[in-house]
Scaffold this motif. Sequence first.
Motif, PDB file in Angstrom:
ATOM      1  N   ARG A   1      -1.797  28.972  30.048  1.00 31.64           N
ATOM      2  CA  ARG A   1      -0.447  28.461  29.783  1.00 31.64           C
ATOM      3  C   ARG A   1      -0.454  27.932  28.485  1.00 31.64           C
TER       4      ARG A   1
ATOM      5  N   ASP B   1       1.459  29.195  25.058  1.00 34.46           N
ATOM      6  CA  ASP B   1       2.640  28.335  23.933  1.00 34.46           C
ATOM      7  C   ASP B   1       2.009  28.279  22.583  1.00 34.46           C
TER       8      ASP B   1
ATOM      9  N   GLY C   1       2.548  19.379  26.938  1.00 33.00           N
ATOM     10  CA  GLY C   1       2.849  19.074  28.489  1.00 33.00           C
ATOM     11  C   GLY C   1       1.707  19.967  29.304  1.00 33.00           C
ATOM     12  N   SER C   2       1.440  21.316  28.661  1.00 32.40           N
ATOM     13  CA  SER C   2       0.734  22.074  29.374  1.00 32.40           C
ATOM     14  C   SER C   2      -0.942  21.423  29.482  1.00 32.40           C
TER      15      SER C   2
ATOM     16  N   ASP D   1       6.034  19.986  22.423  1.00 40.04           N
ATOM     17  CA  ASP D   1       6.125  19.489  23.618  1.00 40.04           C
ATOM     18  C   ASP D   1       5.648  20.082  24.648  1.00 40.04           C
ATOM     19  N   SER D   2       5.704  21.629  24.530  1.00 38.17           N
ATOM     20  CA  SER D   2       5.131  22.255  25.704  1.00 38.17           C
ATOM     21  C   SER D   2       3.766  22.516  25.827  1.00 38.17           C
TER      22      SER D   2
ATOM     23  N   ASP E   1       6.239  25.075  19.788  1.00 40.71           N
ATOM     24  CA  ASP E   1       6.838  24.163  20.717  1.00 40.71           C
ATOM     25  C   ASP E   1       5.764  22.965  21.265  1.00 40.71           C
TER      26      ASP E   1
END
Length: 338
Positions: free
Chosen positions: A31, A35, A11-12, A7-8, A5
């Motif tokens: 985090r 991911d 984003g993290s 995007d995750s 993922d």
Amino acid sequence: MPSLDFDSIFGSLIELTRQRDQHALEVCLSRVLFDLAAPGVVRLYRVRETSDASTFVPVEQFLPGKNNDTSPGEENIPSRLRDVMRNCLKSCKHTALSLEGENWMVYPLLGVRKNVVALIVIESAREDVDLDSSVAMVLEIYQNFLALVNDNERDTLTGLLNRKTFDVKIGKAVAELQRLGQRTGDSDQREYCLAILDIDHFKSVNDRYGHLYGDEVLLLLASLMTETFRETDQLYRLGGEEFVVLLRDVGLEQTMDIVDRLRSAVEAYAFPHVGHVTVSIGVTRVLPTDDSSTIVSRADAALYYAKKHGRNQVFDYESLVAAGKLDASFRKPSIDVL
């Protein structure tokens, strides 16, 4: 490697770059690695050094399909994995272990002093060379970003935190006390104390031996401070010969004992070419009703009292006021005592 993922992940990573506190950076990094390692488990442990051994204090864990708001228990660390964690701590290098059908990867996180301050443990049901490579790249990004943060926040001579950073951190400490008080009605569950220390007669050191040796005294004092205080204590050089320590989760009485150990260590230390110097120290509690200038003024008043009454001493503002030796409205004169 399973589908990621992105995007995750990105984003993290973006959230990581918003952080300036090392603990917050470590959690954000965990985090990101969670991911990357999906559907693996990621646990963050802080290293606590004692005179007898090193212990691993659970901080955060990320589990697939969970809210990830619970910390792992140190008692649940398998003995073989604990040995691998200790080896990682000693070597400062990534280590791995296959245990009971699980693959464990342990990564060290370095602090300002280049020692291991935390470990990230990734548990996966699969061996994945690509995952190890990806983790290594993310860790390099993290260490580079941490170095940039430290360069911006630290005094160029001593390596301690600088005045700009102090103004931010003391505000955050007060805000934390206020937040805890509003949420639980008991801000005393978190304590902060602040100590200001000043080298006695430092001007005469510079005048007699020159600024080169004066700078060496500042450097060695910073080193003594680093040896005396915990990794979690915040050490600052405000400028000149004035230093500050912000201690967390330590009461006033214990703070007085700790800073007096520093005072004794400085007094006993033989500074090259200069010989012996001393420091005077003023201490105060940090209250949720404070602003930064009030806190500094109280500690400064206790420091001024120490200098006016013989130097090479430690006083706390609260005891001086209670004993009638200092008026609660007292503020240090604008002209410093040398």
